[in-house]
Design an enzyme around this catalytic site. Sequence first.
Site, PDB file in Angstrom:
ATOM      1  N   GLY A   1     -31.206  10.989 -18.391  1.00  0.00           N
ATOM      2  CA  GLY A   1     -30.869  10.782 -19.831  1.00  0.00           C
ATOM      3  C   GLY A   1     -30.514   9.440 -20.354  1.00  0.00           C
ATOM      4  O   GLY A   1     -30.221   9.284 -21.497  1.00  0.00           O
TER       5      GLY A   1
ATOM      6  N   HIS B   1       1.451   6.251 -19.333  1.00  0.00           N
ATOM      7  CA  HIS B   1       2.732   7.242 -18.809  1.00  0.00           C
ATOM      8  C   HIS B   1       2.136   8.586 -19.288  1.00  0.00           C
ATOM      9  O   HIS B   1       2.012   9.404 -18.458  1.00  0.00           O
ATOM     10  CB  HIS B   1       3.786   7.086 -19.782  1.00  0.00           C
ATOM     11  CG  HIS B   1       5.037   8.109 -19.420  1.00  0.00           C
ATOM     12  ND1 HIS B   1       5.081   9.335 -20.287  1.00  0.00           N
ATOM     13  CD2 HIS B   1       5.859   8.422 -18.560  1.00  0.00           C
ATOM     14  CE1 HIS B   1       6.028  10.036 -19.998  1.00  0.00           C
ATOM     15  NE2 HIS B   1       6.665   9.412 -18.776  1.00  0.00           N
TER      16      HIS B   1
ATOM     17  N   CYS C   1       0.473   5.080  -3.213  1.00  0.00           N
ATOM     18  CA  CYS C   1       0.851   6.179  -3.966  1.00  0.00           C
ATOM     19  C   CYS C   1       0.498   6.087  -5.528  1.00  0.00           C
ATOM     20  O   CYS C   1       0.876   6.625  -6.323  1.00  0.00           O
ATOM     21  CB  CYS C   1       2.325   6.747  -3.920  1.00  0.00           C
ATOM     22  SG  CYS C   1       3.598   5.136  -4.274  1.00  0.00           S
TER      23      CYS C   1
ATOM     24  N   MET D   1     -31.948   6.188 -19.578  1.00  0.00           N
ATOM     25  CA  MET D   1     -32.902   5.375 -19.897  1.00  0.00           C
ATOM     26  C   MET D   1     -33.864   5.743 -20.676  1.00  0.00           C
ATOM     27  O   MET D   1     -34.166   7.104 -20.834  1.00  0.00           O
ATOM     28  CB  MET D   1     -33.244   4.783 -18.343  1.00  0.00           C
ATOM     29  CG  MET D   1     -32.157   4.714 -17.460  1.00  0.00           C
ATOM     30  SD  MET D   1     -31.280   3.328 -17.570  1.00  0.00           S
ATOM     31  CE  MET D   1     -31.977   2.050 -17.223  1.00  0.00           C
TER      32      MET D   1
ATOM     33  N   ARG E   1     -42.044   4.465 -17.323  1.00  0.00           N
ATOM     34  CA  ARG E   1     -40.580   5.261 -17.148  1.00  0.00           C
ATOM     35  C   ARG E   1     -39.658   4.561 -16.155  1.00  0.00           C
ATOM     36  O   ARG E   1     -40.173   3.620 -15.406  1.00  0.00           O
ATOM     37  CB  ARG E   1     -40.594   6.714 -16.521  1.00  0.00           C
ATOM     38  CG  ARG E   1     -41.325   7.739 -17.250  1.00  0.00           C
ATOM     39  CD  ARG E   1     -41.125   9.305 -16.439  1.00  0.00           C
ATOM     40  NE  ARG E   1     -41.506  10.090 -17.422  1.00  0.00           N
ATOM     41  CZ  ARG E   1     -42.913  10.567 -17.179  1.00  0.00           C
ATOM     42  NH1 ARG E   1     -43.750   9.952 -16.557  1.00  0.00           N
ATOM     43  NH2 ARG E   1     -43.391  11.633 -17.839  1.00  0.00           N
TER      44      ARG E   1
ATOM     45  N   TYR F   1      -2.118   7.153   5.015  1.00  0.00           N
ATOM     46  CA  TYR F   1      -2.248   8.371   4.057  1.00  0.00           C
ATOM     47  C   TYR F   1      -2.494   7.704   2.768  1.00  0.00           C
ATOM     48  O   TYR F   1      -2.312   6.685   2.445  1.00  0.00           O
ATOM     49  CB  TYR F   1      -1.037   9.298   4.178  1.00  0.00           C
ATOM     50  CG  TYR F   1       0.136   8.530   3.565  1.00  0.00           C
ATOM     51  CD1 TYR F   1       0.419   8.512   2.333  1.00  0.00           C
ATOM     52  CD2 TYR F   1       1.116   7.928   4.499  1.00  0.00           C
ATOM     53  CE1 TYR F   1       1.633   7.931   1.784  1.00  0.00           C
ATOM     54  CE2 TYR F   1       2.350   7.408   4.085  1.00  0.00           C
ATOM     55  CZ  TYR F   1       2.328   7.295   2.509  1.00  0.00           C
ATOM     56  OH  TYR F   1       3.748   6.933   2.132  1.00  0.00           O
TER      57      TYR F   1
ATOM     58  N   ARG G   1     -36.042  14.583  -8.120  1.00  0.00           N
ATOM     59  CA  ARG G   1     -34.837  13.958  -7.621  1.00  0.00           C
ATOM     60  C   ARG G   1     -33.760  14.957  -7.101  1.00  0.00           C
ATOM     61  O   ARG G   1     -34.003  16.196  -7.487  1.00  0.00           O
ATOM     62  CB  ARG G   1     -34.412  13.031  -8.865  1.00  0.00           C
ATOM     63  CG  ARG G   1     -34.001  13.891  -9.962  1.00  0.00           C
ATOM     64  CD  ARG G   1     -33.568  13.052 -11.091  1.00  0.00           C
ATOM     65  NE  ARG G   1     -33.679  13.927 -12.407  1.00  0.00           N
ATOM     66  CZ  ARG G   1     -33.485  13.197 -13.471  1.00  0.00           C
ATOM     67  NH1 ARG G   1     -33.594  12.119 -13.805  1.00  0.00           N
ATOM     68  NH2 ARG G   1     -33.465  13.987 -14.593  1.00  0.00           N
TER      69      ARG G   1
ATOM     70  N   SER H   1       4.251   1.592   1.064  1.00  0.00           N
ATOM     71  CA  SER H   1       3.645   2.625   0.223  1.00  0.00           C
ATOM     72  C   SER H   1       3.143   1.539  -1.006  1.00  0.00           C
ATOM     73  O   SER H   1       3.991   0.863  -1.689  1.00  0.00           O
ATOM     74  CB  SER H   1       4.362   3.734  -0.251  1.00  0.00           C
ATOM     75  OG  SER H   1       3.483   4.408  -1.196  1.00  0.00           O
TER      76      SER H   1
ATOM     77  N   GLY I   1       2.286   0.603  -4.268  1.00  0.00           N
ATOM     78  CA  GLY I   1       2.033   1.141  -5.944  1.00  0.00           C
ATOM     79  C   GLY I   1       1.115   0.532  -6.524  1.00  0.00           C
ATOM     80  O   GLY I   1       1.391  -0.631  -7.191  1.00  0.00           O
ATOM     81  N   THR I   2       0.070   0.751  -6.416  1.00  0.00           N
ATOM     82  CA  THR I   2      -1.210  -0.004  -6.989  1.00  0.00           C
ATOM     83  C   THR I   2      -1.334   0.034  -8.515  1.00  0.00           C
ATOM     84  O   THR I   2      -2.274  -0.935  -9.123  1.00  0.00           O
ATOM     85  CB  THR I   2      -2.745   0.590  -6.439  1.00  0.00           C
ATOM     86  OG1 THR I   2      -2.561   2.083  -6.797  1.00  0.00           O
ATOM     87  CG2 THR I   2      -2.611   0.247  -4.800  1.00  0.00           C
ATOM     88  N   ASN I   3      -0.477   0.886  -9.187  1.00  0.00           N
ATOM     89  CA  ASN I   3      -0.614   0.963 -10.581  1.00  0.00           C
ATOM     90  C   ASN I   3       0.138  -0.467 -11.171  1.00  0.00           C
ATOM     91  O   ASN I   3      -0.617  -1.476 -11.674  1.00  0.00           O
ATOM     92  CB  ASN I   3       0.336   2.085 -11.207  1.00  0.00           C
ATOM     93  CG  ASN I   3      -0.210   3.216 -10.934  1.00  0.00           C
ATOM     94  OD1 ASN I   3      -1.601   3.201 -10.553  1.00  0.00           O
ATOM     95  ND2 ASN I   3       0.372   4.399 -11.137  1.00  0.00           N
ATOM     96  N   ASP I   4       1.145  -1.060 -10.447  1.00  0.00           N
ATOM     97  CA  ASP I   4       1.905  -2.065 -10.933  1.00  0.00           C
ATOM     98  C   ASP I   4       1.565  -3.182 -10.192  1.00  0.00           C
ATOM     99  O   ASP I   4       1.526  -4.258 -10.784  1.00  0.00           O
ATOM    100  CB  ASP I   4       3.473  -2.042 -10.581  1.00  0.00           C
ATOM    101  CG  ASP I   4       4.372  -1.286 -11.790  1.00  0.00           C
ATOM    102  OD1 ASP I   4       3.942  -1.115 -12.692  1.00  0.00           O
ATOM    103  OD2 ASP I   4       5.623  -0.984 -11.569  1.00  0.00           O
TER     104      ASP I   4
ATOM    105  N   ARG J   1      11.426   8.045  -4.069  1.00  0.00           N
ATOM    106  CA  ARG J   1      11.576   6.505  -4.501  1.00  0.00           C
ATOM    107  C   ARG J   1      13.027   6.489  -5.208  1.00  0.00           C
ATOM    108  O   ARG J   1      13.334   7.436  -6.129  1.00  0.00           O
ATOM    109  CB  ARG J   1      10.515   6.176  -5.388  1.00  0.00           C
ATOM    110  CG  ARG J   1      10.523   4.747  -6.004  1.00  0.00           C
ATOM    111  CD  ARG J   1       9.366   4.354  -6.883  1.00  0.00           C
ATOM    112  NE  ARG J   1       9.703   5.229  -8.225  1.00  0.00           N
ATOM    113  CZ  ARG J   1       8.480   4.911  -9.246  1.00  0.00           C
ATOM    114  NH1 ARG J   1       7.395   4.387  -8.794  1.00  0.00           N
ATOM    115  NH2 ARG J   1       8.397   5.938 -10.008  1.00  0.00           N
TER     116      ARG J   1
ATOM    117  N   GLU K   1       4.335  -3.532  -4.529  1.00  0.00           N
ATOM    118  CA  GLU K   1       3.849  -3.415  -5.906  1.00  0.00           C
ATOM    119  C   GLU K   1       3.925  -4.870  -6.756  1.00  0.00           C
ATOM    120  O   GLU K   1       3.423  -5.039  -7.718  1.00  0.00           O
ATOM    121  CB  GLU K   1       4.274  -2.434  -6.664  1.00  0.00           C
ATOM    122  CG  GLU K   1       6.069  -2.396  -6.689  1.00  0.00           C
ATOM    123  CD  GLU K   1       6.577  -1.292  -7.225  1.00  0.00           C
ATOM    124  OE1 GLU K   1       5.982  -0.679  -8.113  1.00  0.00           O
ATOM    125  OE2 GLU K   1       7.742  -0.859  -6.932  1.00  0.00           O
TER     126      GLU K   1
ATOM    127  N   LYS L   1     -36.725   7.097  -8.797  1.00  0.00           N
ATOM    128  CA  LYS L   1     -37.999   7.606  -9.126  1.00  0.00           C
ATOM    129  C   LYS L   1     -39.105   7.195  -8.354  1.00  0.00           C
ATOM    130  O   LYS L   1     -40.271   8.020  -8.037  1.00  0.00           O
ATOM    131  CB  LYS L   1     -37.979   7.416 -10.728  1.00  0.00           C
ATOM    132  CG  LYS L   1     -39.169   8.502 -11.106  1.00  0.00           C
ATOM    133  CD  LYS L   1     -38.882   8.370 -12.796  1.00  0.00           C
ATOM    134  CE  LYS L   1     -37.934   8.873 -13.344  1.00  0.00           C
ATOM    135  NZ  LYS L   1     -37.683   8.955 -14.740  1.00  0.00           N
TER     136      LYS L   1
END
Length: 877
Positions: A102, A456, A833, A104, A93, A853, A337, A766, A768-771, A618, A747, A23
């Site tokens: 909305g 899950h 993945c 602040m 402001r 990838y 803006r 590959s 496995g970024t979740n685990d 897998r 992983e 702003k």
Amino acid sequence: MKKKYVYLFTEGNGSMRELLGGKGANLAEMTNLGMPVPQGFTITTEACTQYYNDGEIINDEIKSEIMHYIAEMEKITGKKFGDIDNPLLVSVRSGSRASMPGMMDTILNLGLNEQVVESFAKKTNNPRFAYDSYRRFIQMYSDVVMDVGKSYFEKLIDEMKEKKGVKHDTELDADDHKELARLFKEEYKNKTGKDFPSDPIEQLFGAIKAVFRSWNNPRAIYYRRMNDIPSSWGTAVNVQEMVFGNMGDSSGTGVAFSRNPATGEAKLYGEFLMNAQGEDVVAGVRTPHTLDYLKENNPAVYEQFSNIASTLEKHYKDMQDMEFTIEQGKLYMLQTRNGKRTAAAALKIACDFVKEGLITEKEAIMMLEPKQLDALLHPQFDAEAIKAAEPIGSGLPASPGAACGQVVFTADDAKEWSVNKGARVILVRLETSPEDIEGMYCAEGILTGRGGMTSHAAVVARGMGTCCISGCSELKINEEAKEFILGGRTIKEGDWISLDGSTGKIYGEAIKTVEASLSGDLNTIMKWADQFRTMNVRTNADTPKDAEQAIRFGAEGIGLCRTEHMFFEPTRIIAMREMIVSKTEEQRRAALNKLLPMQRSDFEGIYEAMQGYPVTIRLLDPPLHEFLPKDEKDIIELAKEMKIEVAELKGIIHSLHEFNPMMGHRGCRLVISYPEIAEMQATAIIEAAINIQKKHPEWNLVPEIMIPLVGDVRELKYVKNIIVKTADAIIEKSGINLKYMVGTMIEIPRACLIADEIAKEAEFFSFGTNDLTQMTFGFSRDDAGAFLDAYYAKNIYENDPFSRLDQNGVGKLVKMAVERGKEERPNIKLGICGEHGGDPSSIEFFQKVGLNYVSCSPFRVPIARLAAAQAAIKSNI
């Protein structure tokens, strides 16, 4: 050199966004462009950071600088703070460097007190205007600075209107507003124990502190988390001379967009109120007119505003969101803006800007928000219907889209109602498990009481493109009675509910949905994105249907095919359970031989759907107990099918139970215990590839077989040897020259540390970024939702690490594994993945570390394509 904390609008410019906030930088830029901007000064984002560093106080150095600039502002305006004859009134402001509409808080008319307002009424010869401004200031200051809620003030206004027999605020006279001001101050003292401040300097510093504090209010914290805005940025404060839209019928205020933010149409769009202040339009206190009303009533001002809007759009090369005020016939610009817009409008505006020669294709790609595309890929609620609906509760927006259906409580019922009755159903579960997969496929939407954004239910729903709300902690489910309680309402089986997977809101009624449609603009943007991106985008898909959907969205292969999801169909689960309860290798092989043709057929369908693109499959990953029944009735039925005693089956189930199954007997550990599982799966993968290669000799199929949960190179080598021995024998017998690759899912943190050793055997990694995230942080992704909100509120975490990659911790492990893997095997193929494969900020990180990838659920493929293009463009800037 002494740090400067305050800048006049004339001292700044549009490039100083990080320091002055969006702003402040834009007010300075409009000033430089010669536009009619009420003057003032900006207190920098660094002052906000210093405020928090100093224990939430404004230190003497910053106070002194602010006082200096108040004096400068008095010189510019010819008015003085607190002066009875010629008072300086200001607005205060916020303005962070990222637009947070909305989020602040704002204060108008600061500088008024009993003496000043009386003089102001005489000076303007408009006492109604003066006291209207005063009561507004008291209301805003009380709410923003002292947390005295708005509701009581609104009630007083409504009572006054009722007493006078009028409908609108504008029909109240000067005495009415004077009385409201008195009542407001009385309420202020009742709530705070103090008189309302009359010293304008005290008012100003109270307002500045309130803006700094608002940077950490709950809605600001939530907005930052949803939009990847760091808390360290802070907010600037803009102090600006007041101009008044509430001085009578020649005055007014409005909010406008240079193009329609809903459709993208190249036409001025906005709302305007006569005899009002800006908050009236934004807050919806009164029903505004369209800009056509301004055009009819003051064509000269409309023409001036239209020209300014066009100039700003060309200058910023983006659609503008502008606030303006007309004071007694004179136009003033209060803000501009880059405007928020719908996904469809964003695409149209980007494409139209290129056609109009305002921007290049590369600039069009960079002006888009990848996450917005979600709205174009899923069903949405009818706009009018959702406006009239009231939610009964909320949870985590785990998978976007809108769903409406009748409540069922089991996966079997979801299938029964959907397939046999043709009903639209919402599956409501405390939590889902892999055995619910068929019912999840049949459901319009999924609602769970437990689980986070990567539970899950969330992961599977996103993969299917199904609306899902997870982790609704207020949800009280009684599965036996087939009902749940939420928001004080009891919802029974068969009752209609609606889910908004984009917001997490739950509605206790049927709300009409409309199918999403893909516009030609999206296809244009995707073609441009593909020109610039260097990373491929694959999909996580377990069925030909998912694979075909991903291909339609532009996927270039499968980065993760989870074979376990194939075993839960009723015709297969029996053979799978037979294999699990087998006592000998011979019995296991007999059961696996039943599964082999089913697996082979599945893989053939997936190869066909992917049309020659690479497919990473897998091997079986989850612990075996997930495939076994839990209910007494199901256990009895299985024992009968298996021809064993119920007690014996219960013993087997009990023996497979693990205290921490996610770190237990799963992944490659299953194969080390039961090598015949890998033999069967490798056979199915290779035989399917050979069959499809024969059918499509023009394709060059190279199956990628992925071994999960490897933490030691000897594990990998053991399982790889089984795969190679099995695959080579089948290929030799077939007479087909089929190539294949064997790699691993990275992983486990230890795998990252020894990635160079693992790369000796693995042809691809590959991630496995979740685990990997789960094991690095040491908490369960299914349970973390229960305590992460406390972490966000206390600024310990800014984001859910399962939704946005933790680059400082998990990211360092990924980078280390990439570097060590390449040292050993320079041509190693690298992908990701996990859920992070569809998150734009994580994709930018994967571009930097050199992955080949990313892989994500089918409905996130367009998002990943756009994000990958932006990441490639940024890396070359």
